[in-house]
Design an enzyme around this catalytic site. Structure first.
Site, PDB file in Angstrom:
ATOM      1  N   PRO A  95       0.844  -1.203   0.000  1.00 33.12           N
ATOM      2  CA  PRO A  95       0.000   0.000   0.000  1.00 33.12           C
ATOM      3  C   PRO A  95       0.880   1.255   0.000  1.00 33.12           C
ATOM      4  O   PRO A  95       1.937   1.265   0.617  1.00 33.12           O
ATOM      5  CB  PRO A  95      -0.780  -0.120   1.290  1.00 33.12           C
ATOM      6  CG  PRO A  95       0.034  -0.995   2.175  1.00 33.12           C
ATOM      7  CD  PRO A  95       0.804  -1.921   1.272  1.00 33.12           C
ATOM      8  N   GLY A  99       3.792   4.431   5.080  1.00 33.17           N
ATOM      9  CA  GLY A  99       4.973   4.288   5.927  1.00 33.17           C
ATOM     10  C   GLY A  99       5.693   2.971   5.728  1.00 33.17           C
ATOM     11  O   GLY A  99       6.511   2.583   6.547  1.00 33.17           O
ATOM     12  N   LEU A 100       5.392   2.275   4.632  1.00 35.07           N
ATOM     13  CA  LEU A 100       6.030   0.983   4.385  1.00 35.07           C
ATOM     14  C   LEU A 100       7.071   1.057   3.262  1.00 35.07           C
ATOM     15  O   LEU A 100       7.508   0.035   2.735  1.00 35.07           O
ATOM     16  CB  LEU A 100       4.972  -0.087   4.081  1.00 35.07           C
ATOM     17  CG  LEU A 100       3.942  -0.308   5.201  1.00 35.07           C
ATOM     18  CD1 LEU A 100       2.886  -1.318   4.770  1.00 35.07           C
ATOM     19  CD2 LEU A 100       4.616  -0.781   6.499  1.00 35.07           C
ATOM     20  N   GLY A 101       7.457   2.257   2.920  1.00 33.86           N
ATOM     21  CA  GLY A 101       8.566   2.430   1.975  1.00 33.86           C
ATOM     22  C   GLY A 101       8.209   2.159   0.525  1.00 33.86           C
ATOM     23  O   GLY A 101       9.062   1.770  -0.270  1.00 33.86           O
ATOM     24  N   SER A 103       7.514   4.155  -1.968  1.00 31.46           N
ATOM     25  CA  SER A 103       8.121   4.992  -3.006  1.00 31.46           C
ATOM     26  C   SER A 103       9.549   4.541  -3.310  1.00 31.46           C
ATOM     27  O   SER A 103       9.970   4.499  -4.469  1.00 31.46           O
ATOM     28  CB  SER A 103       8.074   6.472  -2.623  1.00 31.46           C
ATOM     29  OG  SER A 103       8.751   6.699  -1.404  1.00 31.46           O
ATOM     30  N   ALA A 104      10.295   4.150  -2.285  1.00 37.32           N
ATOM     31  CA  ALA A 104      11.655   3.644  -2.521  1.00 37.32           C
ATOM     32  C   ALA A 104      11.610   2.305  -3.249  1.00 37.32           C
ATOM     33  O   ALA A 104      12.414   2.049  -4.155  1.00 37.32           O
ATOM     34  CB  ALA A 104      12.405   3.492  -1.194  1.00 37.32           C
ATOM     35  N   ASP A 146      15.311   3.885   3.602  1.00 35.55           N
ATOM     36  CA  ASP A 146      14.294   3.237   2.767  1.00 35.55           C
ATOM     37  C   ASP A 146      14.906   2.609   1.514  1.00 35.55           C
ATOM     38  O   ASP A 146      14.666   1.444   1.202  1.00 35.55           O
ATOM     39  CB  ASP A 146      13.224   4.246   2.335  1.00 35.55           C
ATOM     40  CG  ASP A 146      12.152   4.446   3.397  1.00 35.55           C
ATOM     41  OD1 ASP A 146      12.443   4.185   4.578  1.00 35.55           O
ATOM     42  OD2 ASP A 146      11.048   4.881   3.035  1.00 35.55           O
TER      43      ASP A 146
HETATM   44  O1  PMV Z   1       7.183   6.711   5.574  1.00 33.31           O
HETATM   45  P1  PMV Z   1       8.343   6.004   5.001  1.00 33.31           P
HETATM   46  O2  PMV Z   1       8.114   4.570   4.727  1.00 33.31           O
HETATM   47  O3  PMV Z   1       8.893   6.736   3.786  1.00 33.31           O
HETATM   48  O4  PMV Z   1       9.504   6.053   6.125  1.00 33.31           O
HETATM   49  C1  PMV Z   1      10.028   7.310   6.498  1.00 33.31           C
HETATM   50  C2  PMV Z   1      11.106   7.203   7.512  1.00 33.31           C
HETATM   51  C3  PMV Z   1      11.579   8.558   8.047  1.00 33.31           C
HETATM   52  O5  PMV Z   1      12.566   8.295   9.027  1.00 33.31           O
HETATM   53  C4  PMV Z   1      10.427   9.320   8.700  1.00 33.31           C
HETATM   54  C5  PMV Z   1      12.155   9.439   6.959  1.00 33.31           C
HETATM   55  C6  PMV Z   1      13.498   8.968   6.421  1.00 33.31           C
HETATM   56  O6  PMV Z   1      13.884   9.435   5.333  1.00 33.31           O
HETATM   57  O7  PMV Z   1      14.196   8.168   7.075  1.00 33.31           O
END
Ligand code: PMV
Length: 316
Positions: A95, A99-101, A103-104, A146
């Site tokens: 999804p 917050g599970l990365g 985009s990377a 990420d």
């Molecule tokens: O939300 P995500 O999955 O892109 O994780 C972000 C992690 C952070 O520490 C908030 C940002 C980063 O670049 O490390």
């Protein structure tokens, strides 16, 4: 083409998000949820195009489509295929904006698809570096954690440094069961990273002290992980979440699902990734994890059961 090769891994940050942007340690582990990509033919335009990223209609938003476009442009340019009409199709199992990365993982999968299609010779380090540049398009100051996990698919201790990032493989003596729970509220990491930055500018001393405190929790968590001590790990996750709340990157939805996970027997629960919505993670003893996941399911949350493997490797 072996579709299995062109993969970018999703990840959970076990400990240390946000403070990792400010040079503190963090621990992240790969998910078996990935983004796959494949070159499916010539594009209609004289440039790299990507489809599939927006395949989830409920998730459709112009910002998401625009992201794929900008990532495609940068990747094509850096890999020297900028003038070639190439079409890449992506299959996202992850999804977005949770917050599970994702985009990377998107960037890594697309880079790998192009690299394999053209038979280019590009090291994993270079793939990770290019994905880092793509992350810069998404949110201005990515830490680099990420793209590293998205590329290598291994659990790592990570610390950002201008002199070269510290990246250390981590293993555990026991597999650790994890429930990932989605709040259902999408949240952009750029927004929460920006919120922390604004707070840090106003109260640098207090924020630096919180970052240091989180760094200490990460090191205690590392010790617990390498000993396979789930209850000690759970405790530092709970403390880490309290400090993330202090940084104002939690949300009422996150607090509700984290509270529910703890009450249903989780040893530790916290937000993971950018926060502000998105996802939480909980760990529990192997004989409790299904009941934690079930409680969240019954309450209407989308969950994923996963585990941190003994060798820290997410590849199935
Ligand atoms: O939300 P995500 O999955 O892109 O994780 C972000 C992690 C952070 O520490 C908030 C940002 C980063 O670049 O490390």
């Amino acid at each position: 083409v072996d579709l299995g090769q062109n993969v970018g891994y999703g990840k959970i940050i076990l400990l240390g998000e946000h403070s990792v942007v400010y040079g503190r340690h963090a621990i992240a582990a790969p998910l078996s949820l990935v983004i796959r990509a494949d070159v499916t033919g010539p594009a209609h335009t004289s440039e790299l195009t990507i489809t599939g990223w927006d395949s989830d209609p409920a998730a459709h938003n112009p910002a998401g489509a625009q992201l794929a476009e900008r990532v495609a442009k940068l990747i094509a340019q850096r890999l020297g295929v900028g003038d070639l009409p190439v079409h890449v199709d992506v299959v996202p199992e992850l999804p977005r904006a949770s917050g599970l990365g994702a985009s990377a993982a998107l960037a890594v999968a697309v880079i790998r698809a192009i690299v394999h299609h053209f038979g280019l010779s590009v090291s994993d380090e270079a793939i990770s570096q290019l994905a880092f540049e793509c992350e810069g398009l998404v949110h201005g100051t990515p830490s680099g954690i990420d793209n590293t996990v998205a590329t290598f698919g291994r659990m790592i201790l990570f610390r950002r440094s201008d002199a070269g990032n510290e990246i250390r493989d981590i293993s555990t003596p026991v597999s650790i069961p994890v429930v990932v729970g989605l709040t259902g509220v999408r949240s952009l990491t750029a927004d929460t990273v920006g919120r922390v930055h604004a707070g840090w500018q106003k109260n640098p001393q207090h924020y630096e002290a919180i970052f240091d405190e989180i760094d200490g929790l990460v090191m205690t968590g590392l010790d617990a992980l390498t000993r396979g001590d789930l209850s000690a790990l759970g405790e530092v996750m709970n403390l880490n979440h309290g400090l993330l709340n202090a940084l104002q990157v939690s949300s009422p939805e996150l607090e509700a699902v984290i509270d529910l996970a703890r009450r249903s027997g989780a040893l530790g629960a916290k937000l993971t990734g950018g926060g502000g919505g998105g996802a939480m993670i909980a760990i529990a003893e192997p004989d409790r994890i299904h009941s934690v996941a079930n409680t969240l399911d019954v309450a209407g949350y989308q969950t994923y059961l996963t585990e941190i493997r003994t060798n820290g490797n997410g590849k199935l």
